[in-house]
Design a protein around this motif. Structure first.
Motif, PDB file in Angstrom:
ATOM      1  N   ASN A  77       0.825  -1.219   0.000  1.00  0.00           N
ATOM      2  CA  ASN A  77       0.000   0.000   0.000  1.00  0.00           C
ATOM      3  C   ASN A  77       0.852   1.258   0.000  1.00  0.00           C
ATOM      4  N   LEU A  78       1.946   1.232   0.747  1.00  0.00           N
ATOM      5  CA  LEU A  78       2.842   2.394   0.753  1.00  0.00           C
ATOM      6  C   LEU A  78       3.516   2.560  -0.603  1.00  0.00           C
ATOM      7  N   ARG A  79       3.887   1.458  -1.226  1.00  0.00           N
ATOM      8  CA  ARG A  79       4.499   1.541  -2.559  1.00  0.00           C
ATOM      9  C   ARG A  79       3.514   2.108  -3.574  1.00  0.00           C
ATOM     10  N   LEU A  80       2.259   1.692  -3.479  1.00  0.00           N
ATOM     11  CA  LEU A  80       1.234   2.215  -4.382  1.00  0.00           C
ATOM     12  C   LEU A  80       1.021   3.706  -4.145  1.00  0.00           C
ATOM     13  N   LEU A  81       0.974   4.125  -2.887  1.00  0.00           N
ATOM     14  CA  LEU A  81       0.859   5.550  -2.563  1.00  0.00           C
ATOM     15  C   LEU A  81       2.040   6.313  -3.149  1.00  0.00           C
ATOM     16  N   PHE A  82       3.235   5.770  -3.007  1.00  0.00           N
ATOM     17  CA  PHE A  82       4.435   6.416  -3.523  1.00  0.00           C
ATOM     18  C   PHE A  82       4.363   6.595  -5.040  1.00  0.00           C
ATOM     19  N   VAL A  83       3.970   5.533  -5.755  1.00  0.00           N
ATOM     20  CA  VAL A  83       3.881   5.601  -7.215  1.00  0.00           C
ATOM     21  C   VAL A  83       2.800   6.596  -7.644  1.00  0.00           C
ATOM     22  N   ASP A  84       1.643   6.560  -6.982  1.00  0.00           N
ATOM     23  CA  ASP A  84       0.566   7.500  -7.307  1.00  0.00           C
ATOM     24  C   ASP A  84       0.977   8.944  -7.017  1.00  0.00           C
ATOM     25  N   ALA A  85       1.670   9.150  -5.901  1.00  0.00           N
ATOM     26  CA  ALA A  85       2.130  10.495  -5.547  1.00  0.00           C
ATOM     27  C   ALA A  85       3.152  11.008  -6.565  1.00  0.00           C
ATOM     28  N   LEU A  86       4.000  10.132  -7.061  1.00  0.00           N
ATOM     29  CA  LEU A  86       4.943  10.523  -8.113  1.00  0.00           C
ATOM     30  C   LEU A  86       4.198  10.895  -9.396  1.00  0.00           C
ATOM     31  N   ASP A  87       3.215  10.070  -9.771  1.00  0.00           N
ATOM     32  CA  ASP A  87       2.436  10.336 -10.984  1.00  0.00           C
ATOM     33  C   ASP A  87       1.707  11.674 -10.912  1.00  0.00           C
ATOM     34  N   LYS A  88       1.224  12.006  -9.728  1.00  0.00           N
ATOM     35  CA  LYS A  88       0.442  13.246  -9.552  1.00  0.00           C
ATOM     36  C   LYS A  88       1.322  14.423  -9.131  1.00  0.00           C
ATOM     37  N   HIS A  89       2.626  14.229  -9.128  1.00  0.00           N
ATOM     38  CA  HIS A  89       3.610  15.266  -8.784  1.00  0.00           C
ATOM     39  C   HIS A  89       3.433  15.790  -7.363  1.00  0.00           C
ATOM     40  N   TYR A 100       8.841  16.034  -0.830  1.00  0.00           N
ATOM     41  CA  TYR A 100       7.449  16.421  -0.725  1.00  0.00           C
ATOM     42  C   TYR A 100       7.423  17.897  -0.344  1.00  0.00           C
ATOM     43  N   SER A 101       6.692  18.670  -1.092  1.00  0.00           N
ATOM     44  CA  SER A 101       6.465  20.078  -0.772  1.00  0.00           C
ATOM     45  C   SER A 101       7.753  20.908  -0.720  1.00  0.00           C
ATOM     46  N   ASP A 102       8.715  20.622  -1.561  1.00  0.00           N
ATOM     47  CA  ASP A 102       9.965  21.383  -1.701  1.00  0.00           C
ATOM     48  C   ASP A 102      10.832  21.460  -0.450  1.00  0.00           C
ATOM     49  N   ASN A 103      10.362  20.982   0.708  1.00  0.00           N
ATOM     50  CA  ASN A 103      11.200  21.117   1.898  1.00  0.00           C
ATOM     51  C   ASN A 103      11.288  19.844   2.742  1.00  0.00           C
ATOM     52  N   VAL A 104      10.586  18.789   2.354  1.00  0.00           N
ATOM     53  CA  VAL A 104      10.647  17.542   3.105  1.00  0.00           C
ATOM     54  C   VAL A 104      11.356  16.492   2.246  1.00  0.00           C
ATOM     55  N   VAL A 105      12.562  16.128   2.662  1.00  0.00           N
ATOM     56  CA  VAL A 105      13.333  15.116   1.937  1.00  0.00           C
ATOM     57  C   VAL A 105      12.852  13.739   2.393  1.00  0.00           C
ATOM     58  N   LEU A 106      12.453  12.916   1.418  1.00  0.00           N
ATOM     59  CA  LEU A 106      11.926  11.588   1.728  1.00  0.00           C
ATOM     60  C   LEU A 106      12.987  10.498   1.577  1.00  0.00           C
ATOM     61  N   GLY A 107      13.944  10.711   0.691  1.00  0.00           N
ATOM     62  CA  GLY A 107      14.996   9.729   0.487  1.00  0.00           C
ATOM     63  C   GLY A 107      15.556   9.804  -0.914  1.00  0.00           C
ATOM     64  N   ALA A 108      16.628   9.050  -1.156  1.00  0.00           N
ATOM     65  CA  ALA A 108      17.288   9.063  -2.464  1.00  0.00           C
ATOM     66  C   ALA A 108      16.810   7.923  -3.361  1.00  0.00           C
ATOM     67  N   THR A 109      16.284   6.856  -2.771  1.00  0.00           N
ATOM     68  CA  THR A 109      15.795   5.718  -3.560  1.00  0.00           C
ATOM     69  C   THR A 109      14.352   5.422  -3.166  1.00  0.00           C
ATOM     70  N   ASP A 110      13.681   4.623  -3.980  1.00  0.00           N
ATOM     71  CA  ASP A 110      12.298   4.275  -3.644  1.00  0.00           C
ATOM     72  C   ASP A 110      12.232   3.474  -2.349  1.00  0.00           C
ATOM     73  N   ASP A 111      13.195   2.597  -2.111  1.00  0.00           N
ATOM     74  CA  ASP A 111      13.210   1.837  -0.856  1.00  0.00           C
ATOM     75  C   ASP A 111      13.432   2.747   0.351  1.00  0.00           C
ATOM     76  N   ALA A 112      14.259   3.779   0.179  1.00  0.00           N
ATOM     77  CA  ALA A 112      14.481   4.739   1.266  1.00  0.00           C
ATOM     78  C   ALA A 112      13.194   5.506   1.572  1.00  0.00           C
ATOM     79  N   VAL A 113      12.433   5.839   0.540  1.00  0.00           N
ATOM     80  CA  VAL A 113      11.168   6.553   0.743  1.00  0.00           C
ATOM     81  C   VAL A 113      10.175   5.657   1.490  1.00  0.00           C
ATOM     82  N   ILE A 114      10.102   4.396   1.115  1.00  0.00           N
ATOM     83  CA  ILE A 114       9.190   3.461   1.792  1.00  0.00           C
ATOM     84  C   ILE A 114       9.590   3.319   3.257  1.00  0.00           C
ATOM     85  N   THR A 115      10.882   3.231   3.523  1.00  0.00           N
ATOM     86  CA  THR A 115      11.368   3.161   4.911  1.00  0.00           C
ATOM     87  C   THR A 115      10.976   4.430   5.667  1.00  0.00           C
ATOM     88  N   TRP A 116      11.112   5.584   5.021  1.00  0.00           N
ATOM     89  CA  TRP A 116      10.728   6.853   5.638  1.00  0.00           C
ATOM     90  C   TRP A 116       9.230   6.853   5.953  1.00  0.00           C
TER      91      TRP A 116
END
Length: 178
Positions: A77-89, A100-116
């Motif tokens: 579910n988090l991966r799907l949210l991540f992909v949808d959020a990327l698609d919708k910018h 996210y929002s120009d000031n929140v760093v989520l990570g450098a890789t997709d796995d890092a974002v999911i961990t975040w």
């Protein structure tokens, strides 16, 4: 040692076979295969299902753990949210970082974002990402809340048959009931 190398090869082939079984027996059929490809970063919505299946099988041969994790992991579910959020910018890539929002760093890789996203300290920002990604889901909840508050909505207006309306008025004036 030859015995250990052979055992490792057999173990890897079993893993590949296991991953391929997940692909062949996807409970959602072609829709599930397209979703899994999308979660791997490949948009294949209008592709023939044979191409989607071929892509997933190639991934299974190279990295069977990735396919097995897609089918058995808890973060789909988090991966799907991540992909949808990327698609919708909602989530953007800036300086090789997902943000996210120009000031929140989520990570450098997709796995890092999911961990975040999994970290409880980031729950509030994750909820904001969900709201920005799926605004239609939250508008519906707000409408449902207004119904519970007793506020009149367009759904509260009812069409009454004129004959019945006249009978109600007549009964109210004469005080008669049938």
């Amino acid at each position: 040692m030859p015995g250990i190398e052979t055992a490792n090869r057999v173990s890897r082939k079993k893993k590949i076979h296991n991953a391929c079984d997940f692909i062949y027996n996807d409970p959602r059929g072609s829709e599930g295969l397209i979703l899994k490809a999308r979660l791997l970063g490949k948009r294949m919505k209008n592709m023939p299902i044979a191409d989607v299946e071929d892509y997933l099988l190639k991934v299974a041969e190279k990295d069977p753990d990735k396919i097995i994790d897609l089918y058995t992991g808890t973060d789909t579910n988090l991966r799907l949210l991540f992909v949808d959020a990327l698609d919708k910018h909602v989530i953007i890539i800036k300086n090789k970082l997902y943000m996210y929002s120009d000031n929140v760093v989520l990570g450098a890789t997709d796995d890092a974002v999911i961990t975040w996203m999994k970290q409880s300290a980031n729950k509030k920002v994750l909820e904001l990402i969900r709201r920005d990604t799926y605004p239609e889901m939250y508008k519906k909840e707000e409408i449902d809340d207004s119904l519970l508050d007793g506020e009149p909505t367009s759904n509260d207006t009812k069409v009454v048959d004129p004959v019945v309306e006249n009978a109600i008025k007549l009964n109210a004036v004469t005080g008669k009931r049938k």
